[in-house]
Each structure stands twice: as C-alpha cells, then as structure tokens.
Design a protein around this motif. Sequence first.
Motif, PDB file in Angstrom:
ATOM      1  N   VAL A   3       6.912   6.539  41.690  1.00  0.00           N
ATOM      2  CA  VAL A   3       7.539   7.398  42.563  1.00  0.00           C
ATOM      3  C   VAL A   3       8.535   8.367  41.744  1.00  0.00           C
ATOM      4  O   VAL A   3       9.745   8.354  41.969  1.00  0.00           O
ATOM      5  N   ILE A   4       8.085   8.433  40.379  1.00  0.00           N
ATOM      6  CA  ILE A   4       9.092   9.289  39.664  1.00  0.00           C
ATOM      7  C   ILE A   4       9.084  10.738  39.810  1.00  0.00           C
ATOM      8  O   ILE A   4      10.006  11.521  40.007  1.00  0.00           O
ATOM      9  N   GLY A   5       7.802  11.208  40.250  1.00  0.00           N
ATOM     10  CA  GLY A   5       7.889  12.853  40.578  1.00  0.00           C
ATOM     11  C   GLY A   5       7.569  13.816  39.308  1.00  0.00           C
ATOM     12  O   GLY A   5       7.616  13.157  38.293  1.00  0.00           O
ATOM     13  N   GLY A   6       7.014  14.774  39.536  1.00  0.00           N
ATOM     14  CA  GLY A   6       6.832  15.856  38.669  1.00  0.00           C
ATOM     15  C   GLY A   6       5.262  15.881  38.051  1.00  0.00           C
ATOM     16  O   GLY A   6       4.529  14.854  38.241  1.00  0.00           O
ATOM     17  N   SER A   7       4.943  17.034  38.039  1.00  0.00           N
ATOM     18  CA  SER A   7       3.296  17.116  37.463  1.00  0.00           C
ATOM     19  C   SER A   7       3.179  16.827  35.984  1.00  0.00           C
ATOM     20  O   SER A   7       1.965  16.387  35.797  1.00  0.00           O
ATOM     21  N   GLU A   8       4.128  16.771  35.254  1.00  0.00           N
ATOM     22  CA  GLU A   8       3.698  16.607  33.759  1.00  0.00           C
ATOM     23  C   GLU A   8       4.558  15.364  33.301  1.00  0.00           C
ATOM     24  O   GLU A   8       5.157  14.436  34.308  1.00  0.00           O
ATOM     25  N   GLY A   9       4.776  14.950  32.309  1.00  0.00           N
ATOM     26  CA  GLY A   9       5.993  14.282  31.546  1.00  0.00           C
ATOM     27  C   GLY A   9       5.556  12.824  31.738  1.00  0.00           C
ATOM     28  O   GLY A   9       4.226  12.433  31.742  1.00  0.00           O
ATOM     29  N   LYS A  10       6.474  11.910  32.189  1.00  0.00           N
ATOM     30  CA  LYS A  10       6.454  10.379  32.257  1.00  0.00           C
ATOM     31  C   LYS A  10       5.705   9.962  33.344  1.00  0.00           C
ATOM     32  O   LYS A  10       4.821   9.118  33.404  1.00  0.00           O
ATOM     33  N   ALA A  11       5.755  10.845  34.568  1.00  0.00           N
ATOM     34  CA  ALA A  11       4.841  10.265  35.727  1.00  0.00           C
ATOM     35  C   ALA A  11       3.228  10.510  35.329  1.00  0.00           C
ATOM     36  O   ALA A  11       2.462   9.611  35.507  1.00  0.00           O
ATOM     37  N   LYS A  12       2.885  11.519  34.609  1.00  0.00           N
ATOM     38  CA  LYS A  12       1.488  11.902  34.208  1.00  0.00           C
ATOM     39  C   LYS A  12       1.089  10.935  33.182  1.00  0.00           C
ATOM     40  O   LYS A  12      -0.046  10.230  33.203  1.00  0.00           O
ATOM     41  N   GLU A  13       1.942  10.520  32.141  1.00  0.00           N
ATOM     42  CA  GLU A  13       1.670   9.519  31.070  1.00  0.00           C
ATOM     43  C   GLU A  13       1.120   8.195  31.856  1.00  0.00           C
ATOM     44  O   GLU A  13       0.443   7.460  31.556  1.00  0.00           O
TER      45      GLU A  13
END
Length: 434
Positions: A83-93
């Motif tokens: 539930v971090i959010g965002g399409s890239e960055g830490k959530a995707k990783e």
Amino acid sequence: MAADRKPLRIAIAGLGTVGAGVIDVLQQNAEILAKHCPRPIVVTAVSARDKSKDRGLNLSGVDWVDDAAKLAEHPNVDVVVEVIGGSEGKAKELVEKAIANKKHVVTANKALLAHHGTALALAAERAGVGLAYEAAVAGGIPVIKAMREGLAANRITQVYGILNGTCNYILTQMRETGREFADVLAEAQKLGYAEADPSFDVDGVDAAHKLSILTSVAFGVAVNFAGVRISGIRNVSAMDIAYADELGYRIKLLGIGRQTPHGIEQRVHACMVPAASTIAKVDGVYNAVVTSGNFVGENIAIGRGAGRGPTASAIVADLMDIARGFILPAFSAPAESLEPAAQAPVGLHAGSYYLRLMVVDKPGVVADIAGVMRDENVSLESMIQRGRSPNDPVPLVFTTHETTEAAVGRVVKRLSDIKSVLEPAHVLPIEPLS
C-alpha cells in the motif's frame, strides 16, 4: 488438522491510512475472521518511512524492516501487502521481488496495475502465487470479485461507472450550490476529499487507471491504460450544470469500457446522463460500477470507493481468499491468454452531444452555426437561447441527434472560425444510460 490452522503470515508495506486500517480490521474483527477463515491471518513484518511515528498501533512482536523491498525476502512472510502507491519505484520493486520469491501479493495500487498489470499477472502465474487487488478499484465495492466469480458465466459487453469520489463530490456540490469548480475544489481540499495536488483526480487519470483494470477483467484482454481516452472535470462550469438540469440530465465523470464492432472503447470523461438514471443519483464521495452481461443483464454496485475502512476491508477480503487457498487468475482469464485488444477509433464513437457556445448576440449568428452543423451532417435536437445582450457575450446551447465524434470535432473546428463565436465550444457527450 493442526497444519490447516497454520497462520497466514503477512507483511505490510506502508503504514499510512490504509496500511494502519488493515491492522485495525484484523484486530477488531478477529472473531469474525476466525469464523470464516481456515487460517489465522497474522502480521509478522511491516515497513514504513518513519519508525518513530506514533500510529496508535500495537506492533509488538512484529519485525520492522527499513527497506520495504526487503519484505520480499523475509523468511517469516507468506503474503506481501503493498500500500505504498505509485506505478514505479519502491512499490514496483517490492511487488516484482515478492512474486519472484514466491510470495502472494495483495495490493491497492491501481497505478501499478494499470501500467504493469499484465506482466505482473504473468509473473505471478508462473511463480504459482496470487496477485489480488480488490482494493485497487472502487475501494470497498467488490467489483473485481463480482466480475471474476459471480458474472463469470456471462459475456460482458459493457462496464462503466463513477470511479473517482473526489470528482463526484465536486460535481455534486457544484450542482447543489451553484458554485464554480475552483471554489468547490478548494473546499474539498480543506475537507480532505481532494489532495493538495488534485491533478490525478480532477484530470481523470485516477479513474482511467481503474477503468483499464476493469476493462481487462471484463473482456479478458491485456491491460491497456495507454488506450484510455482521458479528460477530466476542470472545464465543467456551473452554467453547464444548470443547463444539464434544464435539459433533464446530470453531469458525471464516468469511466466507460465498451465492446463495439470496431474494437474496445475506453473513455474517461465528464458526460451528461439522464437525471432519472440510477448512475445520476449516485452523489457525494460514492462510487458506482455497472456491468452488462449477456445473460444476467445489468448489475450495479454502489458504495464508498476510497478511505481507510473500505479499502482495508477489501484488502483483508483478499487475504482471506489466499488463506482459503482460493486463488484465481488476476484478470479473470489466464495471463498467458491476455492479448492486446483492437482499439475502437475515437472518431467512430457514435452518440448525441451537448455543445455550449458563447457568442456575440447579433442577427445571423444562429444561422451561421446551423449552417456549419448542416454541412457536417450533424442534426440538431434542441437549442436554448435566452435574452438579448448586444454588448455582452451570451450562451447558445445545442443538443444533437446521434452523430459521430469525428463529425462533432469538425463542427467545433469550423465554429472557431466564425467571428461571432467568442471561445471554443464546450462539448459534453450524452450517455443514454438506464
């Protein structure tokens, strides 16, 4: 039997409103979950930006991991809740690593799924783990579960709805108070219904993320966010809302996914819907999703589409499914079969339209406008013209019979060349929904 009661160990990445809400649901409704779930659901690890922040949560016995991506490798975790959010960055990783480490994933991240959903679903299938995301679309309304399970025997021909509570609140307040968009938006920000930067909401991007997911589930195709035609509500005025009411309509921001003879149509835009329709009566921060199946007919689900409680409820429902061993393909059909669908050309969209012009009030202006519409084969259904003001701009409002978007586009372009027309025509599609 002891093995059947082995706890389902979960890690939560993000302890904001939703992440904390998940812990609340698990703790406050523990007795209910115990009755309906074969395995206890236990939080074993968490990660968030600020460890020192007092969140009012009891995290004793729970591992704190500073780097959220490392939850994917945690030996005491079966499911990662993102539930971090965002399409890239830490959530995707995190999600990619969790799947690679054969951990189930539950997420509320519609942006991530809109941009990478097909690839993530394929990776999850190959790893033999679940990718669940009920909370990503319409919050606490179980629309994904309804389409993947309850409507699975149907050919779905259309899915549409109010997919953004912020926009619905703003349009409702504009209608009820007569105020303009900017004024109501500022109030919504003060009340916490709109973000400090409201662009994702009011420009239609949030609704488009959700629509691309719904379209994939409904029609068994690859997620195609790039194929959504998007516009928001910034240009909707109090004048348009008043004219809509006079004409028997209400203005709503809708996301619409539809099968057409030319391909799949995906649109997010403000449009006019009949005031007597069910969707027109869904007001405030509520969401609504309507599906049309060839045997079941039309189904509508209404509820809160965001917020701590509804979103956390949906996440825990997904966790319960995993605890039961109930794991379906993420987008209804096996990911291997999710092919890109043919997109319906925008200009071929057929329907009626509302056009509002601001004009110099002088003889011949209506005839000039009508001539343009005649030349482009756009037939008028109604016209509203009131008052005389030779010195000030006056509004002219038209509604058309069914035509194509391409024809309306040509009309708008030609009207801009008429000197008596003072600003670009404001156009809203009319959706004849029940």
